[in-house]
Scaffold this active site. Structure first.
Site, PDB file in Angstrom:
ATOM      1  N   HIS A 101       0.816  -1.218   0.000  1.00  0.00           N
ATOM      2  CA  HIS A 101       0.000   0.000   0.000  1.00  0.00           C
ATOM      3  C   HIS A 101       0.842   1.258   0.000  1.00  0.00           C
ATOM      4  O   HIS A 101       0.399   2.300  -0.438  1.00  0.00           O
ATOM      5  CB  HIS A 101      -0.905   0.020   1.243  1.00  0.00           C
ATOM      6  CG  HIS A 101      -1.914  -1.052   1.243  1.00  0.00           C
ATOM      7  ND1 HIS A 101      -2.900  -1.134   0.296  1.00  0.00           N
ATOM      8  CD2 HIS A 101      -2.094  -2.131   2.063  1.00  0.00           C
ATOM      9  CE1 HIS A 101      -3.640  -2.205   0.538  1.00  0.00           C
ATOM     10  NE2 HIS A 101      -3.163  -2.830   1.595  1.00  0.00           N
ATOM     11  N   GLY A 102       2.061   1.146   0.549  1.00  0.00           N
ATOM     12  CA  GLY A 102       2.911   2.333   0.686  1.00  0.00           C
ATOM     13  C   GLY A 102       3.265   2.942  -0.650  1.00  0.00           C
ATOM     14  O   GLY A 102       3.362   2.249  -1.657  1.00  0.00           O
ATOM     15  N   CYS A 103       3.454   4.273  -0.659  1.00  0.00           N
ATOM     16  CA  CYS A 103       3.831   4.974  -1.890  1.00  0.00           C
ATOM     17  C   CYS A 103       5.312   4.800  -2.172  1.00  0.00           C
ATOM     18  O   CYS A 103       5.742   4.788  -3.319  1.00  0.00           O
ATOM     19  CB  CYS A 103       3.552   6.470  -1.767  1.00  0.00           C
ATOM     20  SG  CYS A 103       1.892   6.908  -2.253  1.00  0.00           S
ATOM     21  N   VAL A 104       6.119   4.747  -1.122  1.00  0.00           N
ATOM     22  CA  VAL A 104       7.574   4.704  -1.317  1.00  0.00           C
ATOM     23  C   VAL A 104       8.151   3.482  -0.604  1.00  0.00           C
ATOM     24  O   VAL A 104       7.936   3.343   0.578  1.00  0.00           O
ATOM     25  CB  VAL A 104       8.247   5.980  -0.762  1.00  0.00           C
ATOM     26  CG1 VAL A 104       9.736   5.913  -1.004  1.00  0.00           C
ATOM     27  CG2 VAL A 104       7.654   7.196  -1.434  1.00  0.00           C
TER      28      VAL A 104
ATOM     29  N   ASN B  42       9.160   7.721  -8.678  1.00  0.00           N
ATOM     30  CA  ASN B  42       9.428   6.417  -8.082  1.00  0.00           C
ATOM     31  C   ASN B  42       8.281   5.437  -8.337  1.00  0.00           C
ATOM     32  O   ASN B  42       8.507   4.262  -8.656  1.00  0.00           O
ATOM     33  CB  ASN B  42       9.658   6.595  -6.582  1.00  0.00           C
ATOM     34  CG  ASN B  42       9.997   5.312  -5.898  1.00  0.00           C
ATOM     35  OD1 ASN B  42      10.970   4.662  -6.255  1.00  0.00           O
ATOM     36  ND2 ASN B  42       9.186   4.913  -4.935  1.00  0.00           N
TER      37      ASN B  42
END
Lengths: 104, 169
Positions: A101-104, B42
């Site tokens: 789920h994390g963006c980074v 990214n």
């Protein structure tokens, strides 16, 4: 939730085919999942997949590429070689985990 | 019956050579405006999309060795911080706001700008510096972060991003 047959066993998956039950996964299943998306598992691949499994168990969420590199010790470049193009999703799929789920 | 016969398998678009490309022009040197390009870039790389980043004008600070670790976030002129406008220019406000922003980024495990650039580079991005910005600031490639591919002019950038989706930040 649909089910699908992997390695002759019925398992729960989401609509895209990602496994949804942590305990239904084992390494034979991981190998079958890898084969299905054209990934040939080596020791380096397993190191990543085992990290994903352990980290998910500890943190409750699928690690992102950055976390696999900072906490799992596999560098980013290597991840793109092992799981080409879409490493985060491919790793999660093979490990029988939801997409991160994390963006980074 | 093979093991995979009945499997629902996600499509990772491996066969389709989509050739999708994203080009992001980073023109701002504030800490808060450094992140959008890095985060989107990214994400694109993680989806198998080729990425070119072009750093120009104030965005040059993001790739200048002496400055990239000291980007600041200022509440001045930024109503979205909800700090009263009269207080925003007070001494110490910028460093306080910068510190608070860095803290919330850390809490979300978002890397600092130099580390973020390393991550993007390792994921296959091309990093370009603007010729005019370099000349204006009297900087050469030696003054820039090691991951910079080259200093190029605007025409070169337009030429090499033929067919790419373009984002100006």
């Amino acid at each position: 939730m649909p089910t699908t047959t992997i390695n002759g066993r019925d398992v729960a998956v989401d609509e895209e085919g990602f496994m949804t039950e942590y305990d239904q996964w084992d390494e034979d299943m991981g190998k079958a999942l890898a084969t299905a998306i054209g990934v040939d598992m080596t020791d380096d691949h397993w190191k990543v997949i085992r990290f994903l499994r352990e980290d998910f168990k500890a943190q409750g969420e699928t690690p992102t590429i950055r976390r696999v590199s900072t906490a799992g010790g596999v560098d980013t470049k290597q991840l793109f070689v092992l799981f080409p193009k879409k490493p985060a999703k491919k790793m999660a799929y093979i490990a029988g985990l939801p997409k991160p789920h994390g963006c980074v | 019956m093979t093991a995979t016969q009945d499997m629902i398998v996600p499509s990772f678009d491996d066969e389709a050579e989509t050739g999708r490309k994203l080009a992001i022009i980073c023109s701002k040197g504030n800490l808060d405006m450094a992140y959008p390009g890095l985060i989107l870039g990214n994400a694109a790389l993680g989806e198998g999309v080729a990425l070119d980043l072009f750093f120009t004008f104030w965005g040059f600070d993001m790739i200048t060795k002496g400055r990239m670790e000291h980007l600041k976030f200022s509440p001045v002129g930024n109503t979205a911080t909800h700090i009263p406008a009269a207080l925003a220019p007070f001494p110490g406000m910028t460093s306080m706001a910068t510190h608070m922003m860095q803290k919330s980024m850390d809490a979300l495990e978002i890397p600092a700008v130099p580390e973020f650039l390393e991550l993007i580079k390792a994921s296959g991005a091309h990093i370009w510096a603007c010729r005019l910005s370099a000349d204006m600031n009297h900087l050469t490639k030696d003054d820039l972060w090691d991951g910079v591919d080259d200093i190029i002019n605007a025409s070169d950038f337009i030429e090499m991003t033929d067919g790419a989706q373009l984002l100006f930040i």
